[in-house]
Design a protein around this motif. Structure first.
Motif, short mmCIF file in Angstrom:
data_model
loop_
_atom_site.label_atom_id
_atom_site.label_comp_id
_atom_site.label_asym_id
_atom_site.label_seq_id
_atom_site.Cartn_x
_atom_site.Cartn_y
_atom_site.Cartn_z
N GLY A 79 0.80 -0.93 -0.12
CA GLY A 79 -0.11 -0.11 0.09
C GLY A 79 0.32 1.30 0.20
N LEU A 80 1.62 1.26 0.44
CA LEU A 80 3.31 2.56 0.06
C LEU A 80 3.14 3.17 -1.96
N ALA A 81 3.55 4.41 -1.66
CA ALA A 81 3.93 5.46 -2.65
C ALA A 81 4.64 4.18 -3.43
N PHE A 82 4.65 4.41 -4.69
CA PHE A 82 5.41 2.92 -5.86
C PHE A 82 6.37 4.11 -6.95
N PRO A 83 7.12 4.22 -7.19
CA PRO A 83 8.49 3.01 -6.91
C PRO A 83 9.04 3.47 -5.64
N ASN A 84 8.97 5.21 -5.29
CA ASN A 84 9.72 5.91 -4.21
C ASN A 84 8.64 6.11 -3.08
#
Length: 95
Positions: A79-84
């Motif tokens: 659920g984290l931001a991708f790619p950073n």
């Protein structure tokens, strides 16, 4: 690779063909680096101009995927931001 405008350490090349020619000649760009620090694998390949053009064509076109973005996930399991997952990336992606 053909979507990138720069190649090499420090973006010293702007054309794939120039990178192939450089690798074929195997002459160090930085005269401040002693030969003892250059990899033994970095040696002249003695490619002909035709071979350089064929390798360039393969790298530019044979390895090109015009639809590479299909591999960019819409979201990831964490659920984290991708790619950073830094503050700015989360803000840009609406997290």
């Amino acid at each position: 690779m053909k979507d990138s405008p720069f190649y090499g350490h420090g973006a010293s090349f702007t054309k794939i063909e120039d990178v192939i020619a450089y690798k074929s000649k195997a002459i160090s760009e930085n005269t401040n680096v002693p030969n003892t620090q250059i990899a033994s694998e970095f040696h002249s390949l003695n490619l002909t101009n035709d071979e350089i053009l064929k390798i360039t064509d393969f790298i530019k076109n044979g390895l090109y995927d015009a639809n590479i973005k299909r591999y960019v996930p819409q979201k990831i399991l964490s659920g984290l931001a991708f790619p950073n997952n830094d503050t700015q990336s989360r803000k840009d992606l609406g997290f």
